[in-house]
Write an enzyme that holds these catalytic residues in place. Structure first.
Site, PDB file in Angstrom:
ATOM      1  CG  ASP A 155      56.813  -1.017 -89.679  1.00 23.88           C
ATOM      2  OD1 ASP A 155      56.296   0.064 -89.395  1.00 23.88           O
ATOM      3  OD2 ASP A 155      56.378  -1.760 -90.573  1.00 23.88           O
ATOM      4  CG  ASP A 198      63.321  -7.628 -93.168  1.00 27.98           C
ATOM      5  OD1 ASP A 198      63.529  -7.558 -91.949  1.00 27.98           O
ATOM      6  OD2 ASP A 198      62.261  -8.056 -93.639  1.00 27.98           O
ATOM      7  N   GLY A 215      62.677 -12.311 -92.938  1.00 27.59           N
ATOM      8  CA  GLY A 215      62.828 -11.212 -93.887  1.00 27.59           C
ATOM      9  C   GLY A 215      64.261 -10.867 -94.256  1.00 27.59           C
TER      10      GLY A 215
HETATM   11  C1  PRP Z   1      59.377  -7.730 -89.664  1.00 24.70           C
HETATM   12  C2  PRP Z   1      60.838  -7.310 -89.839  1.00 24.70           C
HETATM   13  C3  PRP Z   1      61.251  -6.962 -88.442  1.00 24.70           C
HETATM   14  C4  PRP Z   1      59.979  -6.441 -87.812  1.00 24.70           C
HETATM   15  C5  PRP Z   1      60.019  -4.961 -87.823  1.00 24.70           C
HETATM   16  O1  PRP Z   1      59.354  -9.080 -89.358  1.00 24.70           O
HETATM   17  O2  PRP Z   1      61.618  -8.328 -90.389  1.00 24.70           O
HETATM   18  O3  PRP Z   1      61.747  -8.080 -87.750  1.00 24.70           O
HETATM   19  O4  PRP Z   1      58.882  -6.925 -88.606  1.00 24.70           O
HETATM   20  O5  PRP Z   1      58.875  -4.434 -87.212  1.00 24.70           O
HETATM   21  P1  PRP Z   1      58.940  -3.462 -85.943  1.00 24.70           P
HETATM   22  O6  PRP Z   1      60.042  -2.469 -86.160  1.00 24.70           O
HETATM   23  O7  PRP Z   1      57.574  -2.792 -85.964  1.00 24.70           O
HETATM   24  O8  PRP Z   1      59.124  -4.272 -84.713  1.00 24.70           O
HETATM   25  P2  PRP Z   1      58.034  -9.977 -89.387  1.00 24.70           P
HETATM   26  O9  PRP Z   1      57.455 -10.056 -88.001  1.00 24.70           O
HETATM   27  O10 PRP Z   1      57.109  -9.493 -90.468  1.00 24.70           O
HETATM   28  O11 PRP Z   1      58.606 -11.430 -89.724  1.00 24.70           O
HETATM   29  P3  PRP Z   1      59.339 -11.979 -91.053  1.00 24.70           P
HETATM   30  O12 PRP Z   1      60.692 -11.323 -91.133  1.00 24.70           O
HETATM   31  O13 PRP Z   1      59.443 -13.448 -90.826  1.00 24.70           O
HETATM   32  O14 PRP Z   1      58.463 -11.628 -92.241  1.00 24.70           O
END
Ligand code: PRP
Length: 181
Positions: A105, A102, A46
């Site tokens: 959450d 990015d 991301g």
């Molecule tokens: C997303 C983002 C963070 C994480 C945040 O990655 O890039 O790394 O989730 O979530 P959290 O605060 O609840 O831990 P994702 O796992 O979707 O992978 P990607 O970046 O490859 O899409």
């Protein structure tokens, strides 16, 4: 410009707003690391557009590395237990590390990652995230730079995906529930 994709119900952050905010963040980060060595660590996938735009908006020289991590757990619910899919190529011992994300959450991924990099004896570990969802936080993390605080909605674009789609949108928008329900 607002996003015009048919699956996007609302534009939260436009490409112009991202560009302006990144310029401000780059200035602050340049000042904070003036005269220091800095290693940017992007979290795949991301953070790819944010890393590319932020590092190019910065004036000070940077080195860059990437990690890919995956959270154990079902679907989109983060469990806090993280698995390394691709580790760093760089030894972070005694380095000033800036994690480039990015979105924060629940905060569980970055909470784990920060502890992991500190355990490798980095000299300093700071975080810059483009987006943060304050209402989704499960753990408190010390984030030095935040681009935008956004509501707790399913967002895509500018690196963020659903089923690997929408990463290349130039802004961030809310995904229509009809796409994932
Ligand atoms: C997303 C983002 C963070 C994480 C945040 O990655 O890039 O790394 O989730 O979530 P959290 O605060 O609840 O831990 P994702 O796992 O979707 O992978 P990607 O970046 O490859 O899409």
């Amino acid at each position: 410009m607002h996003l015009t994709h048919p699956d996007i119900t609302k534009t939260l952050v436009t490409a112009e707003q991202i560009r302006e905010r990144i310029a401000e963040l780059a200035l602050e980060i340049d000042q904070a690391y003036q005269g220091k060595d800095i290693l940017l660590i992007g979290v795949l996938k991301g953070a790819v557009p944010f890393m590319a735009d932020l590092s190019r908006a910065m004036q000070i020289p940077t080195k860059q590395d990437w990690m890919a991590v995956s959270s154990y757990g079902s679907g989109t619910i983060s469990s806090g237990v993280v698995r390394i899919l691709k580790d760093l190529d760089t030894d972070v011992k005694d380095r000033n590390v800036l994690i480039v994300e990015d979105i924060i959450d629940s905060g569980l991924t970055l909470s784990w990652l920060t502890a992991n990099l500190k355990a490798r004896e980095a000299k300093s570990v700071e975080i810059v995230t483009l987006l943060r969802k304050p209402d989704a936080a499960k753990v408190a993390i010390d984030v030095r730079w935040v681009g935008f605080d956004i509501p707790n909605e399913f967002v895509v674009g500018y690196g963020l995906d659903f089923n690997e789609n929408y990463r290349s949108l130039d802004g961030v928008g809310v995904l229509s529930p009809s796409v994932y329900s």
